[in-house]
Design a protein around this motif. Structure first.
Motif, short mmCIF file in Angstrom:
data_model
loop_
_atom_site.label_atom_id
_atom_site.label_comp_id
_atom_site.label_asym_id
_atom_site.label_seq_id
_atom_site.Cartn_x
_atom_site.Cartn_y
_atom_site.Cartn_z
N SER A 60 0.82 -1.22 0.00
CA SER A 60 0.00 0.00 0.00
C SER A 60 0.85 1.27 0.00
N HIS A 345 -4.35 -1.13 -5.10
CA HIS A 345 -4.03 -2.48 -5.59
C HIS A 345 -5.26 -3.32 -5.40
N HIS A 354 -2.72 -9.12 -1.27
CA HIS A 354 -2.62 -8.21 -2.43
C HIS A 354 -2.27 -9.03 -3.66
ZN ZN Z 1 -3.53 -0.95 0.12
#
Ligand code: ZN
Length: 410
Positions: A60, A345, A354
């Motif tokens: 992130s 993402h 992710h």
């Molecule tokens: Zn994130």
């Protein structure tokens, strides 16, 4: 006819996802009923974006930096400096910043709990360590949310090129911090950090507040685990880079940190928790209000990511629906406001992680070439007029819509 002048930039963390069999092979976003975001998509140019490029799974922190035009190769030195920025510590050149956890160790420094039993308030413990001095190095310790803290080492001859102390698991011993290169700075810093951990344990362990925690059957906050060392890079403030006065509305510490790191003003919104119970509507109302004073309002919503990290596709779908209800606030933005909605993402419920799958992105304004897309979802957006983008393309696109790009050539 005037063009767009201001930007409301909305990021849903980890919004993109993969088809879920229980949702009829739709993604949580596709399965969610989103009449308001569908209406916004219908007035937008839409597409898909990979923050760091195809086939790269972004964290992130670096994906936000990429989207805002700060490539990690140049500006990312570790998570520490971003976290401490969000806690209001103004870093100086030469500082080394860390993320800290108050944790629990036994007398042999085996980790019993990395978060001191998810302790909720650490102010007293942080204050007990704040201002410590070791070999001419001053240590600043500032409490964060729950068990977290920001820790800064300030002095001459420091380096962030050292290893982590945190073994990232319970039952293992705390790792001795070692220099990660041959410089005297790295060796000196490793020595100072190891001394800090020793002194911190000696101060924390006998504290009255910890005696009380032990008596109540709770884990004492008797250790400071450090990780994510980084130095403060010299970077242009977002406001100077783009000529846009910018602010940040976020509940999560990392995202406040990103805003502060880039020189955005932080606007606190009561009820913005970064959890599924977050008052998303209050954030959108605050964002709209902030457009009075600011040209660029970065608004971050976290729970889309956390729910997917738990594999909770139903929760993610319902949270998106909650956000959509709140998005009624965004339907009547003034004509000179460009609304951008995207994600940093994808976070796939099936992997609880992710992924490198691209995320939806839309630019909503009367000044864009609207496409045929009228549904807020990953596959619908693959047919949008923007096509495929990368994070680094996002701010140039914004500046183009605002009519503020410099002409190349003659
Ligand atoms: Zn994130």
């Amino acid at each position: 006819m005037s063009t767009a002048k201001k930007v409301l930039f909305l990021v849903f963390d980890g919004l993109g996802d993969r088809p879920v069999p229980e949702l009829g092979n739709l993604t949580p976003l596709e399965a969610a009923k989103t009449p308001n975001f569908d209406a916004i998509a219908a007035k937008s140019i839409c597409g898909l974006s990979n923050a760091l490029g195809r086939g790269i799974r972004p964290g992130s922190d670096v994906s936000h930096l990429a989207i805002f035009g700060y490539p990690m190769e140049k500006y990312y030195t570790g998570r520490g400096p971003i976290e401490v920025a969000g806690l209001g510590i103004a870093l100086r050149e030469g500082d080394v910043a860390f993320r800290g956890n108050f944790g629990t160790v036994d007398e042999k420094w085996n980790i019993l709990d990395r978060r001191a039993g998810r302790i909720r308030v650490v102010d007293e413990f942080a204050a007990a360590l704040d201002g410590m001095e070791i070999d001419g190095v001053q240590v600043l310790v500032k409490p964060g949310t729950a068990h977290r803290a920001g820790v800064v080492f300030r002095g001459k001859g420091l380096s962030a090129n050292i290893t982590d102390a945190d073994p990232h698991a319970e039952g293992l011993p705390v790792l001795e911090v070692k220099p990660a290169d041959d410089t005297p700075e790295a060796a000196f810093t490793a020595r100072v950090v190891n001394q800090f951990m020793r002194r911190a344990y000696e101060i924390l362990e006998p504290m009255e507040a910890n005696a009380k925690r032990k008596a109540a059957g709770e884990f004492p906050a008797n250790f400071m685990l450090l990780r994510g060392a980084g130095i403060y890079p010299t970077l242009p403030k977002f406001g100077d880079k783009y000529g846009l006065k910018a602010c940040c509305i976020a509940g999560g510490g990392l995202y406040k940190g990103i805003g502060a790191f880039l020189g955005m003003d932080l606007i606190a919104v009561p009820g913005a928790t970064a959890l599924p119970d977050s008052d998303v509507k209050a954030k959108f109302v605050a964002a709209k209000k902030a457009l009075g004073d600011y040209d660029f309002v970065f608004t971050h919503v976290k729970a889309t990511d956390s729910l997917a990290e738990d594999g909770n596709f139903q929760g993610k779908k319902e949270f998106i629906e909650k956000c959509d209800k709140a998005a009624a606030e965004l339907l009547d933005l003034p004509e000179d406001v460009l609304l951008v909605v995207t994600a940093d993402h994808s976070t796939a419920c099936e992997l609880k992680a992710h992924t490198a799958d691209p995320v939806p992105i839309l630019f909503c304004s009367p000044h864009v070439r609207r496409d045929e897309v009228a549904s807020f979802g990953e596959r619908a957006f693959s047919k949008g007029g923007l096509g495929r983008m990368e994070g680094k393309d996002v701010m140039p696109e914004v500046m183009n819509i605002l009519g503020r790009l410099h002409l190349i050539g003659a």
